[in-house]
Design an enzyme around this catalytic site. Structure first.
Site, PDB file in Angstrom:
ATOM      1  N   GLY A 196       0.819  -1.206   0.000  1.00 14.47           N
ATOM      2  CA  GLY A 196       0.000   0.000   0.000  1.00 14.47           C
ATOM      3  C   GLY A 196       0.846   1.247   0.000  1.00 14.47           C
ATOM      4  N   PRO A 197       0.214   2.395  -0.235  1.00 18.72           N
ATOM      5  CG  PRO A 197      -1.258   3.897  -1.189  1.00 18.72           C
ATOM      6  CD  PRO A 197      -1.212   2.571  -0.523  1.00 18.72           C
ATOM      7  N   GLY A 199       2.169   5.528   4.656  1.00 22.25           N
ATOM      8  CA  GLY A 199       1.316   6.152   5.656  1.00 22.25           C
ATOM      9  C   GLY A 199      -0.046   5.528   5.834  1.00 22.25           C
ATOM     10  N   GLY A 201      -0.688   2.587   7.249  1.00 20.36           N
ATOM     11  CA  GLY A 201      -0.783   1.803   8.472  1.00 20.36           C
ATOM     12  C   GLY A 201      -0.288   0.381   8.368  1.00 20.36           C
ATOM     13  CE  LYS A 202       3.255  -0.123   3.469  1.00 23.61           C
ATOM     14  NZ  LYS A 202       2.738   1.258   3.330  1.00 23.61           N
ATOM     15  CB  THR A 203       4.696  -0.158  10.436  1.00 22.95           C
ATOM     16  OG1 THR A 203       5.504  -0.045   9.267  1.00 22.95           O
ATOM     17  CG2 THR A 203       5.563  -0.523  11.617  1.00 22.95           C
ATOM     18  CG  HIS A 419      -5.255  32.482 -11.509  1.00 20.24           C
ATOM     19  ND1 HIS A 419      -4.536  32.192 -12.646  1.00 20.24           N
ATOM     20  CD2 HIS A 419      -5.264  31.336 -10.773  1.00 20.24           C
ATOM     21  CE1 HIS A 419      -4.144  30.924 -12.606  1.00 20.24           C
ATOM     22  NE2 HIS A 419      -4.565  30.389 -11.463  1.00 20.24           N
ATOM     23  CD  GLU A 420      -6.325  31.179  -6.848  1.00 21.18           C
ATOM     24  OE1 GLU A 420      -7.046  30.157  -6.776  1.00 21.18           O
ATOM     25  OE2 GLU A 420      -5.119  31.121  -7.143  1.00 21.18           O
ATOM     26  CG  HIS A 423      -8.776  28.020 -10.561  1.00 21.42           C
ATOM     27  ND1 HIS A 423      -8.453  27.192 -11.607  1.00 21.42           N
ATOM     28  CD2 HIS A 423      -7.613  28.643 -10.194  1.00 21.42           C
ATOM     29  CE1 HIS A 423      -7.157  27.304 -11.875  1.00 21.42           C
ATOM     30  NE2 HIS A 423      -6.629  28.183 -11.025  1.00 21.42           N
TER      31      HIS A 423
END
Length: 610
Positions: A196-197, A199, A201-203, A419-420, A423
């Site tokens: 998994g990516p 962070g 929670g694998k450990t 600009h903002e 968006h």
């Protein structure tokens, strides 16, 4: 030298000094009278001396009649010529010999103590090691051993990965009762790989398995096996499994397995039999050699499974792969519920609302978010952590630290405001886009002069071409607003252009969304171990196809830009009003945006055939 060794040496030194003091005391009071040499000559002339023993510097002897209760005497010899002169002058005189016992003794003891101290210091350095590890124990495993409940982690501390927890429940059941679990002839997988990516929670999951099962937990990183000395990594692998066999049932957890299990032969220019390959070969041998019914479970974690050696992933070694993915909205809410347990929360804080604002966050990101929110509340002197603190923490993590000292001139602020708002307006007008949560022209991070935060209403796993094109139009809405209002372009859209180009190339090369290029993938990214000997990605299409891909990508981006400009042209009055409000207030919230865009001309929603 440790405290225990120093304690013993001090006692030895005190004992030696005591012996020397006792020796002097015994010499002084053993019944021998020390007399001057002149008195010895007088006794000799008077005939009171019975016998003498003459040495180089001292004369010892006995008296015929005891003097002061002492029958023996000792005196130090004096040069006869000087003694005769002193006799003629009537002077009492005595010789003196300097006691060299201490000097002689120290000349032997001090060098011995120095050598012993140096030997003990060097021995400790060799056996305990410095920052780079031990020399005498260099082949020993560096695994941190947690005995039984020392991990202090259980499945209650893990949230948001329910599927992975369910997979690992079997491991816990096996470790608690291996015989009952294998009553039908089944065996536990030798190795379980958590993928998994970073962070996610694998450990933490591996530690929770050890905590639930109540067994010894060996934890080591893949990089700790490899040293500069050849053969050390293989020796550490052997030592690790030997320790595990002695403490079975137990769990061996290897974090960052890709540092150890990288595919062999992936870099032919660096040699084909280096230290990493020896270590990997030994790990493969150990995986084949241990019996899972003995109560040993091997867990490993990696976020790069595509570079692992195929021999490591085959059945009989790491034959079960458990995906620990980014949590969905419900999972994020559960994770937040775990982390906010230690905080004093205001009534307006709901984990589900915070989870809705954090799409794509991992468990580590959410833990950091909770900590940042608590710091924001502490900084403003509050007694409780409010929802506004979580919003500020999200903005700080996503957009960066607010740069209050970065002052923009009025023209720049006006360009950034348009600009903002470009968006925000395009995102509001187009269907299938995430609603805008906040717009600001306060500089943040390294180069952001303003930011627009969108909040997804739900987790999405599939997107159509129309939705991707609308997402690109939102990205290019700021650039289109500058071009529409000021009739020129600025450097403020660099990041937007990069993201839009990346989406266009992904649509073409990975998702085959351009009919002219057929239903084929042209992704040049090296996937897995198709060509492990190639250090760079290999392109599998011709120059003509590459030109067609470039032309198609340019056409998609240009179409998105034109689409955004058309939306802004139809709503130019709303754009200018909203930009003026943003220029004045610097920050506009979702509710204020809704009031500004009441007369906005929106496009019809996307229709998908059933």
């Amino acid at each position: 030298m440790d405290r225990k060794t120093g304690f013993h040496l001090s006692y030895v030194f005190i004992a030696l000094m005591g012996i020397l003091l006792l020796h002097d005391f015994w010499v002084t009071y053993r019944g021998v009278e020390t007399i001057p040499y002149s008195q010895f000559q007088t006794l000799l002339r008077e005939g009171k001396v019975a016998d003498v023993v003459i040495s180089e510097n001292v004369i010892e002897g006995g008296l015929k009649v005891p003097d002061h209760g002492k029958k023996r005497f000792v005196t130090t010899r004096v040069d006869p010529e000087i003694a005769g002169e002193l006799d003629r002058r009537g002077v009492t005189y005595a010789g003196q010999v300097r006691d060299t016992f201490f000097t002689t003794l120290l000349s032997w003891i001090v060098p011995a103590l120095v050598f012993v101290g140096l030997w003990m210091l060097i021995s400790r350095r060799l056996s305990a090691g410095g920052p780079s590890g031990s020399l005498m124990t260099i082949g020993k495993s560096k695994a941190k051993v947690y005995v039984e409940r020392d991990t202090k982690v259980s499945f209650k501390d893990v949230a948001g990965v329910e599927e992975a927890k369910a997979e690992l429940q079997e491991v816990v059941a096996f470790l608690k009762d291996p015989k009952a679990y294998g009553r039908l002839g089944a065996r536990m997988p030798k190795g379980i790989l958590l993928v998994g990516p970073p962070g996610t929670g694998k450990t933490l999951l591996a530690r929770a398995v050890a905590g639930e099962a109540g067994v010894t937990f060996f934890s080591i990183s893949g990089s700790e096996f490899v040293e500069m000395f050849v053969g050390v990594g293989a020796a550490r692998v052997r030592d690790l499994f030997e320790q595990a066999r002695q403490k079975a049932p137990c769990i061996i957890f290897i974090d960052e397995l890709d540092a150890l299990g990288r595919a062999r032969g992936a870099y032919p220019g660096m040699g084909g039999h280096d230290e990493k390959e020896q270590t990997l070969n030994q790990l493969l041998v150990e995986l084949d050699g241990f019996d899972p019914t003995g109560g040993i479970v091997l867990l490993a974690a990696t976020n790069r499974p595509e570079i692992l050696d195929p021999a490591l992933l085959r059945a009989g070694r790491f034959d079960r792969h458990v995906l620990v993915d980014r949590p969905d909205r419900t999972g994020r809410a559960d994770i937040l519920q775990v982390h906010v347990g230690k905080l004093q929360l205001a009534p307006d804080v709901e984990p589900d609302k915070v989870a809705a604002l954090t799409p794509g966050f991992t468990g580590a990101d959410l833990a950091n978010l909770v900590n940042e929110a608590a710091l924001v509340a502490t900084r403003r002197g509050a007694t409780q952590v409010a929802m506004a603190d979580f919003t500020s923490a999200i903005e700080r993590i996503v957009a960066g630290l607010e740069k209050k000292n970065r002052l923009l001139n009025p023209r720049e602020r006006k360009v950034v405001a348009h600009h903002e708002m470009g968006h925000a307006l395009v995102a509001t007008a187009l269907p299938g886009t995430d609603p805008v949560h906040k717009v600001s022209i306060l500089p943040r991070g390294i180069g952001a002069l303003g930011y627009t935060i969108q909040r997804p209403t739900e987790d999405r796993y599939l997107m159509t071409r129309a939705e991707l094109e609308n997402k690109m139009a939102v990205l290019l809405g700021g650039r289109a607003a500058e071009h529409l209002v000021f009739e020129q372009l600025s450097t403020g859209a660099a990041d937007d252009l990069a993201k839009a180009t990346d989406i266009a190339m992904t649509m073409i090369t990975r998702y085959a969304m351009v009919p002219e290029l057929g239903n084929m993938t042209y992704d040049a990214e090296q996937q897995g171990l198709v060509a492990p000997g190639m250090p760079y990605p290999r392109r599998t299409y011709s120059e003509q196809t590459a030109r067609e891909i470039d032309c198609a990508a340019r056409a998609i981006v240009d179409q998105a830009f034109r689409h955004a400009r058309e939306v802004l042209e139809r709503n130019r009055h709303a754009l200018q009003e909203a930009a003026a409000a943003l220029f004045e207030k610097e920050t506009v919230t979702e509710a204020e945006l809704a009031a500004l865009f009441t007369s906005l001309e929106k496009e019809p929603p996307l229709v998908f055939a059933a």
